[in-house]
Design an enzyme around this catalytic site. Structure first.
Site, PDB file in Angstrom:
ATOM      1  N   ILE A   1      55.188  18.138  -3.616  1.00 46.47           N
ATOM      2  CA  ILE A   1      54.770  18.262  -2.145  1.00 46.47           C
ATOM      3  C   ILE A   1      56.091  18.766  -1.092  1.00 46.47           C
ATOM      4  O   ILE A   1      57.048  18.370  -1.106  1.00 46.47           O
ATOM      5  CB  ILE A   1      54.262  16.831  -1.569  1.00 46.47           C
ATOM      6  N   LYS A   2      55.692  19.978  -0.732  1.00 39.96           N
ATOM      7  CA  LYS A   2      56.761  20.476   0.214  1.00 39.96           C
ATOM      8  C   LYS A   2      56.746  20.029   1.578  1.00 39.96           C
ATOM      9  O   LYS A   2      55.501  19.702   2.413  1.00 39.96           O
ATOM     10  CB  LYS A   2      56.523  22.158   0.366  1.00 39.96           C
ATOM     11  N   ILE A   3      57.882  19.327   2.002  1.00 39.10           N
ATOM     12  CA  ILE A   3      58.034  18.739   3.449  1.00 39.10           C
ATOM     13  C   ILE A   3      59.286  19.440   4.023  1.00 39.10           C
ATOM     14  O   ILE A   3      60.160  19.605   3.462  1.00 39.10           O
ATOM     15  CB  ILE A   3      58.206  17.337   3.267  1.00 39.10           C
TER      16      ILE A   3
END
Length: 368
Positions: A138-140
């Site tokens: 998950i890209k944060i």
């Protein structure tokens, strides 16, 4: 298989494709890239999805079904993108099964939440649950508000691709957020070996902004520094990575099974046509890192890229000397980094608007 890309992979660089579409998945193209071009991971963003959805017909039936069910544009986006990432994860699963850290596919939290910690956490949790694949990331974003969301996600067993890192200071904060999350996960009894992370350090955008300022200065000394800042900045960052991972704090986590949060060189497509089109690949070769490339850069390296050994280890001081020279000629590098981080967040948000508009247009076509 491309000999040049294989040489890059053999040098310890994990080659990830910065692109994804249903066309790539269903046509077998992604599987072919894995087999023939040494691709061992995929990164995505809203702009990539907007292009895929606008250009392809493979989404039409699903859009029609979702529209008929009364789904909102946000729901349609969520379903289309998580389906693609889940299917890409399945294609990359054999790679993931044979690797401690590759075979990963990234999907981004809603960019509008870049300055909203709680919203980012909720988005990350929803995406992780929906994709439901252990080899997803998950890209944060590495905003101030994103840092506690990174820690929360890692602490709860969600693997993370930290994006939009430009400065050494922020990179150190990202590494600290990861280690803190791992420490919390260890306290909760989580198997640390199941948690993955990469830290996406952006490259080409640094040169774009620095070169613009060097051109404004107009001196010979300034001109001599063009095209050097981004690689120097990355080499300094890698020195910080080595420093942190030589410490007792990391060793304690490693002993408990933790996986290294690898540096990922992002934004490696060359923006200036005067520079070699493989510049940000060949000059950042170092084992244990990821280079995520747009297809154009991947093909360029396959055609004429060169691997001439480790170009990063032990060169942090050399990189810092370049950054010091920038200050000497009149470039405020801290201001450069602040500027491109702000610009990066705005582009991050703009890409979401682009995706919303694209999908809304497809929904209107489906209703016609």
């Amino acid at each position: 298989m491309s000999d040049r890309l294989k040489a890059l992979a053999d040098a310890g660089v994990s080659i990830w494709l910065d692109d994804l579409s249903r066309e790539r998945i269903e046509s077998g193209n992604l599987a072919d890239l894995v087999k023939e071009k040494s691709v061992v991971g995929v990164t995505t963003n809203p702009t990539i999805f907007a292009g895929a959805i606008a250009d392809g017909e493979r989404y039409d039936d699903q859009v029609k079904r979702l529209v008929a069910s009364g789904a909102s544009v946000e729901k349609v986006i969520f379903e289309l993108t998580t389906d693609d990432v889940r299917n890409a994860c399945d294609i990359l699963k054999p790679v993931a099964d044979g690797s401690s850290s590759d075979g990963r596919v990234s999907i981004e939290v809603e960019p509008d939440l870049a300055n909203d910690t709680d919203g980012t956490i909720a988005s990350a949790e929803a995406l992780w649950k929906a994709v439901d694949r252990s080899n997803a990331l998950i890209k944060i974003p590495a905003t101030k508000e994103g840092l506690p969301a990174i820690t929360h996600a890692i602490a709860h067993g969600i693997s993370v691709n930290v994006t939009l890192i430009f400065s050494l200071e922020r990179y150190r904060e990202v590494m600290d957020a990861y280690l803190t999350g791992l420490e919390q996960a260890r306290e909760a009894g989580t198997d640390l070996s199941t948690i993955q992370s990469v830290a996406s350090f952006f490259v080409s955008r640094v040169d774009t902004e620095v070169d613009r300022r060097l051109d404004e200065l107009g001196t010979d000394e300034a001109a001599a520094l063009k095209g050097k800042a981004a690689i120097a900045n990355a080499r300094v960052a890698y020195g910080a990575f080595q420093e942190v991972h030589a410490g007792k704090r990391w060793q304690s986590l490693a002993d408990a099974g933790a996986v290294v949060q690898r540096p990922l060189w992002a934004s490696t497509g060359v923006k200036n046509p005067d520079y070699p089109d493989t510049l940000y690949v060949s000059e950042l070769v170092v084992a244990g890192t990821v280079n995520t490339m747009p297809e154009k850069t991947l093909e360029a390296f396959a055609d004429h890229g060169e691997v001439t050994g480790d170009q990063v280890t032990g060169r942090a001081e050399e990189g810092q000397a370049v950054l010091d020279r920038l200050a000497d000629v009149g470039v405020d590098f801290e201001d450069v980094l602040l500027s491109i981080e702000q610009e990066g967040v705005e582009k991050f948000k703009k890409s979401w608007v682009e995706l919303v508009e694209t999908v809304r247009g497809q929904m209107e076509k489906a209703q016609a």
